[in-house]
Scaffold this motif. Sequence first.
Motif, PDB file in Angstrom:
ATOM      1  N   GLY A 171     -19.034  -1.534 -12.179  1.00 57.27           N
ATOM      2  CA  GLY A 171     -18.576  -0.306 -12.291  1.00 57.27           C
ATOM      3  C   GLY A 171     -16.953  -0.249 -11.626  1.00 57.27           C
ATOM      4  O   GLY A 171     -16.488  -1.199 -11.015  1.00 57.27           O
ATOM      5  N   VAL A 172     -16.192   0.771 -11.936  1.00 59.24           N
ATOM      6  CA  VAL A 172     -14.876   1.087 -11.492  1.00 59.24           C
ATOM      7  C   VAL A 172     -15.070   2.339 -10.797  1.00 59.24           C
ATOM      8  O   VAL A 172     -15.536   3.265 -11.242  1.00 59.24           O
ATOM      9  N   PRO A 173     -14.160   2.700  -9.744  1.00 59.70           N
ATOM     10  CA  PRO A 173     -14.382   3.765  -9.118  1.00 59.70           C
ATOM     11  C   PRO A 173     -14.009   5.197  -9.864  1.00 59.70           C
ATOM     12  O   PRO A 173     -13.265   4.969 -10.875  1.00 59.70           O
ATOM     13  N   ALA A 174     -14.681   6.042  -9.715  1.00 56.49           N
ATOM     14  CA  ALA A 174     -14.370   7.413 -10.261  1.00 56.49           C
ATOM     15  C   ALA A 174     -14.426   8.541  -9.387  1.00 56.49           C
ATOM     16  O   ALA A 174     -15.230   8.664  -8.539  1.00 56.49           O
ATOM     17  N   PRO A 175     -13.859   9.649  -9.568  1.00 52.83           N
ATOM     18  CA  PRO A 175     -14.015  10.841  -8.697  1.00 52.83           C
ATOM     19  C   PRO A 175     -15.339  11.519  -8.946  1.00 52.83           C
ATOM     20  O   PRO A 175     -15.929  11.232  -9.800  1.00 52.83           O
ATOM     21  N   GLY A 176     -15.726  11.910  -7.789  1.00 55.63           N
ATOM     22  CA  GLY A 176     -17.182  12.646  -7.942  1.00 55.63           C
ATOM     23  C   GLY A 176     -17.114  13.913  -8.565  1.00 55.63           C
ATOM     24  O   GLY A 176     -16.384  14.671  -8.566  1.00 55.63           O
ATOM     25  N   LEU A 177     -18.529  14.097  -8.946  1.00 57.26           N
ATOM     26  CA  LEU A 177     -18.533  15.362  -9.665  1.00 57.26           C
ATOM     27  C   LEU A 177     -18.974  16.295  -8.638  1.00 57.26           C
ATOM     28  O   LEU A 177     -19.049  15.874  -7.408  1.00 57.26           O
ATOM     29  N   ALA A 178     -19.306  17.603  -8.602  1.00 54.81           N
ATOM     30  CA  ALA A 178     -19.788  18.572  -7.973  1.00 54.81           C
ATOM     31  C   ALA A 178     -21.085  18.137  -7.154  1.00 54.81           C
ATOM     32  O   ALA A 178     -21.724  17.061  -7.545  1.00 54.81           O
ATOM     33  N   THR A 179     -21.329  18.820  -6.007  1.00 52.60           N
ATOM     34  CA  THR A 179     -22.697  18.412  -5.534  1.00 52.60           C
ATOM     35  C   THR A 179     -23.841  18.643  -6.501  1.00 52.60           C
ATOM     36  O   THR A 179     -23.594  19.677  -7.138  1.00 52.60           O
ATOM     37  N   PHE A 180     -25.022  17.948  -6.282  1.00 51.98           N
ATOM     38  CA  PHE A 180     -25.995  18.531  -7.399  1.00 51.98           C
ATOM     39  C   PHE A 180     -26.427  19.879  -7.387  1.00 51.98           C
ATOM     40  O   PHE A 180     -26.711  20.378  -8.785  1.00 51.98           O
ATOM     41  N   ALA A 181     -26.293  20.640  -6.260  1.00 51.79           N
ATOM     42  CA  ALA A 181     -26.667  22.000  -6.340  1.00 51.79           C
ATOM     43  C   ALA A 181     -25.579  22.827  -7.150  1.00 51.79           C
ATOM     44  O   ALA A 181     -25.989  24.008  -7.662  1.00 51.79           O
ATOM     45  N   ASP A 182     -24.404  22.367  -7.075  1.00 51.31           N
ATOM     46  CA  ASP A 182     -23.397  23.034  -7.862  1.00 51.31           C
ATOM     47  C   ASP A 182     -22.926  22.532  -9.177  1.00 51.31           C
ATOM     48  O   ASP A 182     -21.885  22.988  -9.797  1.00 51.31           O
ATOM     49  N   TYR A 183     -23.541  21.628  -9.597  1.00 49.54           N
ATOM     50  CA  TYR A 183     -23.249  21.093 -10.861  1.00 49.54           C
ATOM     51  C   TYR A 183     -23.537  22.124 -11.914  1.00 49.54           C
ATOM     52  O   TYR A 183     -24.203  22.805 -11.994  1.00 49.54           O
ATOM     53  N   GLY A 184     -22.197  22.249 -12.584  1.00 51.07           N
ATOM     54  CA  GLY A 184     -22.246  23.571 -13.403  1.00 51.07           C
ATOM     55  C   GLY A 184     -22.375  23.496 -14.922  1.00 51.07           C
ATOM     56  O   GLY A 184     -22.799  24.374 -15.687  1.00 51.07           O
ATOM     57  N   PRO A 185     -22.199  22.159 -15.544  1.00 53.62           N
ATOM     58  CA  PRO A 185     -22.068  22.125 -17.156  1.00 53.62           C
ATOM     59  C   PRO A 185     -23.491  22.675 -18.040  1.00 53.62           C
ATOM     60  O   PRO A 185     -23.331  23.343 -18.941  1.00 53.62           O
ATOM     61  N   VAL A 186     -24.631  22.487 -17.271  1.00 47.91           N
ATOM     62  CA  VAL A 186     -25.706  22.931 -17.931  1.00 47.91           C
ATOM     63  C   VAL A 186     -26.743  23.682 -17.037  1.00 47.91           C
ATOM     64  O   VAL A 186     -26.585  23.517 -15.790  1.00 47.91           O
ATOM     65  N   ASP A 187     -27.451  24.375 -17.511  1.00 47.66           N
ATOM     66  CA  ASP A 187     -28.680  24.957 -16.939  1.00 47.66           C
ATOM     67  C   ASP A 187     -29.414  24.045 -16.027  1.00 47.66           C
ATOM     68  O   ASP A 187     -29.874  22.919 -16.477  1.00 47.66           O
ATOM     69  N   PRO A 188     -29.698  24.403 -14.735  1.00 45.62           N
ATOM     70  CA  PRO A 188     -30.311  23.299 -13.885  1.00 45.62           C
ATOM     71  C   PRO A 188     -31.769  23.060 -14.023  1.00 45.62           C
ATOM     72  O   PRO A 188     -32.421  22.394 -13.800  1.00 45.62           O
ATOM     73  N   SER A 189     -32.252  24.352 -14.993  1.00 47.43           N
ATOM     74  CA  SER A 189     -33.735  23.950 -15.490  1.00 47.43           C
ATOM     75  C   SER A 189     -33.934  23.089 -16.614  1.00 47.43           C
ATOM     76  O   SER A 189     -34.932  22.951 -17.152  1.00 47.43           O
ATOM     77  N   PHE A 190     -32.887  22.805 -17.123  1.00 52.06           N
ATOM     78  CA  PHE A 190     -33.058  21.998 -18.307  1.00 52.06           C
ATOM     79  C   PHE A 190     -33.632  20.490 -18.157  1.00 52.06           C
ATOM     80  O   PHE A 190     -33.453  20.098 -17.107  1.00 52.06           O
ATOM     81  N   GLY A 191     -34.657  20.306 -18.694  1.00 55.84           N
ATOM     82  CA  GLY A 191     -35.449  19.127 -18.306  1.00 55.84           C
ATOM     83  C   GLY A 191     -36.820  19.260 -17.191  1.00 55.84           C
ATOM     84  O   GLY A 191     -37.480  18.494 -17.178  1.00 55.84           O
ATOM     85  N   ARG A 192     -36.578  20.272 -16.716  1.00 49.50           N
ATOM     86  CA  ARG A 192     -37.805  20.764 -15.654  1.00 49.50           C
ATOM     87  C   ARG A 192     -39.224  20.476 -16.159  1.00 49.50           C
ATOM     88  O   ARG A 192     -39.553  21.097 -17.166  1.00 49.50           O
ATOM     89  N   GLY A 193     -39.923  20.018 -15.290  1.00 50.21           N
ATOM     90  CA  GLY A 193     -41.267  19.654 -15.716  1.00 50.21           C
ATOM     91  C   GLY A 193     -41.466  18.202 -16.550  1.00 50.21           C
ATOM     92  O   GLY A 193     -42.553  17.902 -16.999  1.00 50.21           O
ATOM     93  N   VAL A 194     -40.440  17.753 -17.142  1.00 51.31           N
ATOM     94  CA  VAL A 194     -40.223  16.587 -18.149  1.00 51.31           C
ATOM     95  C   VAL A 194     -40.298  15.431 -17.099  1.00 51.31           C
ATOM     96  O   VAL A 194     -39.230  15.305 -16.366  1.00 51.31           O
ATOM     97  N   ARG A 195     -41.292  14.526 -17.268  1.00 51.54           N
ATOM     98  CA  ARG A 195     -41.075  13.277 -16.125  1.00 51.54           C
ATOM     99  C   ARG A 195     -40.430  12.058 -17.219  1.00 51.54           C
ATOM    100  O   ARG A 195     -40.866  11.675 -18.237  1.00 51.54           O
TER     101      ARG A 195
END
Length: 465
Positions: A171-195
Amino acid sequence: MSVYRTDPPSLGRPFGRDYAPAAVGLAADPAVRRAVARQAAELARHSDDAGVRGRGDVIRERVRGRWLRGERRVDVVRGAQEDEKALIVGGEVLVSMSSWPDVADEAARDGLTRVDVGCTDLEDRVVRLRADGEDSQARLTRFVDDLRAQGHAVSFSYVTPLSPVMKGCAGVPAPGLATFADYGPVDPSFGRGVRVAVIDTGIVEAPRRDGWLSGVARVPDGAATGSNIDHLDADPADGYLDVSAGHGTFVAGIVAQVAPGAEITVHRVLTTSGTATDVDVACALIRAVRENAQIVNLSLGTETHRDEAPLALAAAFDVVREIEMARGWETVVVAAGGNGGTTSPVWPAAFGRVVSVGGLTAGLRPSTWSSRGHWIDVSAVGEGIVSTYVAGAQSPDLAADPQTFTADPWARWTGTSFAAPQVSGAIARAMTEHSLSATQAVQALLAAGKPVAGFGRALQILPGA
């Protein structure tokens, strides 16, 4: 059922522009482009010579010299093409139980001894044989070729690495994304309940302060079920990150970006050198399915002698099928197509029931280093993917431009290893977004993809660089 959001089908964007560079704050500046181009070049370097040179040779020798110490060793066997090589467990072959009665006498004449398979689920399906002596590999090659010519199910015991060719780029360094709680591109429910089960090098032990991967259970060393902690600096313990340190953490972070609500479990089966036997991987696959994983991600694979399917993995899929029939639903297995740059099949991706994933450039063009062929089902961007990494210093022996990563780092990495978990995450997202089963979600995504010769259906998910 279509999973398209906003774009016409020809663009291969199943989720519109949810993961576009502007949405996640990526800046593909010239320095980034150079770093990613170097990663791609390192993966492609082996495709035009008779072996892996430079740092790739260093890595291969580290694997052969330090892994499987003592009673076992690592050897190299030629693949279907002269310039292809596969790592195998030296002095060992596997025979299917159905063929064993017909080959037992010949095995005894050749001085092969039956030993434990090392996986309870496979003991009644596969016979593991071992030969001693300096000429054992030549004897075993004749043994395998002669018996396969007679129609018997026999194969070498393969080392199944993170790439068919051990790669020197990290890996090469990259700027961090938002904190997980603030990650914005997609609905945080997507994938919920899928293992989603990630079978890899494990997960970094210390939880990140930004919330990413905080929901992934860490299983400590000494646990009865086996630890899933990536030790990062173990092979050798020299103060530097091992060649594949952080690989599992990186893969899990990709799944979390695409499907933030998914329940991710991480199984450690690969060493920090990025290697395991096909028996090890087979056992982990069965375990993940038994634990009701709906999606299993395998960012690993191997080319084989004469393009044969590894017997341990084939037997594992038989066990998986029995589990699925008993419970009434199927687990989708997603596997990286490999970084070989040829059409030679890479296993387990080449199994018919596996969703095999090739690698593309950021412009959805075929990556020169990616394996390709009729056995590839789908492809995604595999160059310069950004995800969660681990703290530590890279070895100057293994990285062209070694970097030191501080706490909670993000990095860019290149390979089909990082295209596959995008597809795993996309399946999880489609399942919840459209109320589909895992197999229905796969079909919907395939229908949404853009056809690319040799690369199945191309999907634009994470942007890469």
